[in-house]
Write an enzyme that holds these catalytic residues in place. Sequence first.
Site, PDB file in Angstrom:
ATOM      1  N   HIS A 144      -9.620   1.162   4.630  1.00 41.17           N
ATOM      2  CA  HIS A 144      -8.352   1.347   5.352  1.00 41.17           C
ATOM      3  C   HIS A 144      -8.597   2.308   6.528  1.00 41.17           C
ATOM      4  CE1 HIS A 144      -4.235   2.532   6.279  1.00 41.17           C
ATOM      5  NE2 HIS A 144      -3.854   1.445   5.642  1.00 41.17           N
ATOM      6  N   GLU A 173      -6.974   4.703   7.657  1.00 37.90           N
ATOM      7  CA  GLU A 173      -6.728   6.122   7.366  1.00 37.90           C
ATOM      8  C   GLU A 173      -7.932   6.742   6.662  1.00 37.90           C
ATOM      9  OE1 GLU A 173      -2.985   5.535   5.402  1.00 37.90           O
ATOM     10  OE2 GLU A 173      -2.096   4.965   7.319  1.00 37.90           O
ATOM     11  N   GLU A 230      -5.521  -5.055  10.414  1.00 38.09           N
ATOM     12  CA  GLU A 230      -4.505  -4.031  10.638  1.00 38.09           C
ATOM     13  C   GLU A 230      -4.768  -3.299  11.949  1.00 38.09           C
ATOM     14  OE1 GLU A 230      -2.493  -2.827   6.754  1.00 38.09           O
ATOM     15  OE2 GLU A 230      -4.229  -1.538   6.979  1.00 38.09           O
ATOM     16  N   LYS A 265       0.124   4.244  -0.268  1.00 41.02           N
ATOM     17  CA  LYS A 265      -0.516   5.443   0.294  1.00 41.02           C
ATOM     18  C   LYS A 265      -0.284   6.642  -0.645  1.00 41.02           C
ATOM     19  CE  LYS A 265       0.199   3.438   4.788  1.00 41.02           C
ATOM     20  NZ  LYS A 265       0.004   3.587   6.192  1.00 41.02           N
ATOM     21  N   GLY A 274       2.324   2.100  10.623  1.00 39.80           N
ATOM     22  CA  GLY A 274       3.268   3.205  10.451  1.00 39.80           C
ATOM     23  C   GLY A 274       3.963   3.608  11.738  1.00 39.80           C
ATOM     24  N   ASN A 283       0.872  -1.174   0.000  1.00 40.62           N
ATOM     25  CA  ASN A 283       0.000   0.000   0.000  1.00 40.62           C
ATOM     26  C   ASN A 283       0.909   1.225   0.000  1.00 40.62           C
ATOM     27  OD1 ASN A 283      -1.814   2.050   0.463  1.00 40.62           O
ATOM     28  ND2 ASN A 283      -2.281   1.462   2.575  1.00 40.62           N
ATOM     29  N   SER A 309       3.323  -2.380  10.208  1.00 37.25           N
ATOM     30  CA  SER A 309       4.784  -2.395  10.361  1.00 37.25           C
ATOM     31  C   SER A 309       5.432  -3.737  10.007  1.00 37.25           C
ATOM     32  CB  SER A 309       5.177  -1.944  11.776  1.00 37.25           C
ATOM     33  OG  SER A 309       4.685  -0.632  12.017  1.00 37.25           O
TER      34      SER A 309
HETATM   35  C1  PEP Z   1      -0.878   0.096   5.943  1.00 36.84           C
HETATM   36  O1  PEP Z   1      -1.023   1.284   5.839  1.00 36.84           O
HETATM   37  O2  PEP Z   1      -1.703  -0.660   5.409  1.00 36.84           O
HETATM   38  C2  PEP Z   1       0.260  -0.412   6.713  1.00 36.84           C
HETATM   39  C3  PEP Z   1       0.222  -1.629   7.159  1.00 36.84           C
HETATM   40  O3  PEP Z   1       1.301   0.451   6.920  1.00 36.84           O
HETATM   41  P1  PEP Z   1       2.729   0.116   7.592  1.00 36.84           P
HETATM   42  O4  PEP Z   1       3.212  -1.168   6.997  1.00 36.84           O
HETATM   43  O5  PEP Z   1       3.593   1.292   7.222  1.00 36.84           O
HETATM   44  O6  PEP Z   1       2.488  -0.009   9.050  1.00 36.84           O
END
Ligand code: PEP
Length: 247
Positions: free
Chosen positions: A94, A96, A166, A11, A172, A9, A212
């Site tokens: 997601h 966000e 998630e 973003k 992040g 992803n 992460s």
């Molecule tokens: C995401 O935004 O779907 C995500 C898992 O981000 P990160 O791997 O940076 O934590």
Amino acid sequence: MRKKIIAGNWKMNKTPKEAAELIETLKGGINTNMVDVVLCVPYIDIIPAAEALKGTNISLGAQNVYFEESGAYTGEVSPSMLKECGVEYVIAGHSERREYFGETDEIVNKKLKKIIEHGMTPILCCGETLSQRELGVTIEWIRMQIKGALNGIAADDVKNIVIAYEPIWAIGTGKTATSDQAQEVCGQIRQAVRELYGREASQSVRIQYGGSVNASNAAEIFAKEDIDGGLVGGASLKEEFVKIVNY
Ligand code: PEP
């Protein structure tokens, strides 16, 4: 046996030129024999990414879509627009988008239906906040998100979707859920799908962990029984993504 699926992803990162460059860097190293690989790029990068991915087995994904077919929806992008550009996967819900753009389970449900109707595969995201985890309501919350997002979708369609667990506190932040924590919730998600849609759908649906994921923790997390791969944010923008895919 479910095939693993690892999606990046991106973003809101990479201009069209940078997107094509990053794909050139990644595609030589990525081995798609054992896993499905998807790159979910910003809308503006979809056309150059489709071009750069030609001749590979890496699939193209979008990070969002609108749930109407066409019309006066300034700034939105329709499912058929994505489909025509070669998009196969679309992220929906997601955290966000839920947090900054007010997406509710009802909106996510409408998006899922449209994605499926247009022959693309949704990657449905769910996850709890840190305070929900500390309050002990993680499983209840996620079951509610899954039930709401899948409302009215047939078992035959549910079995082909991808669900990404998630935990918001791990996105992040560099703070990864332990493989046991991730397995516990992914197992509960499979159980929730089983209760709602039956055994066959629950055994077919692919469940990713996201939060992460990096080259050093991927193998341990992806080895868990109910974890069928990962949704990778930050690390998908670097050559490290090759190591994660080839874990
Ligand atoms: C995401 O935004 O779907 C995500 C898992 O981000 P990160 O791997 O940076 O934590």
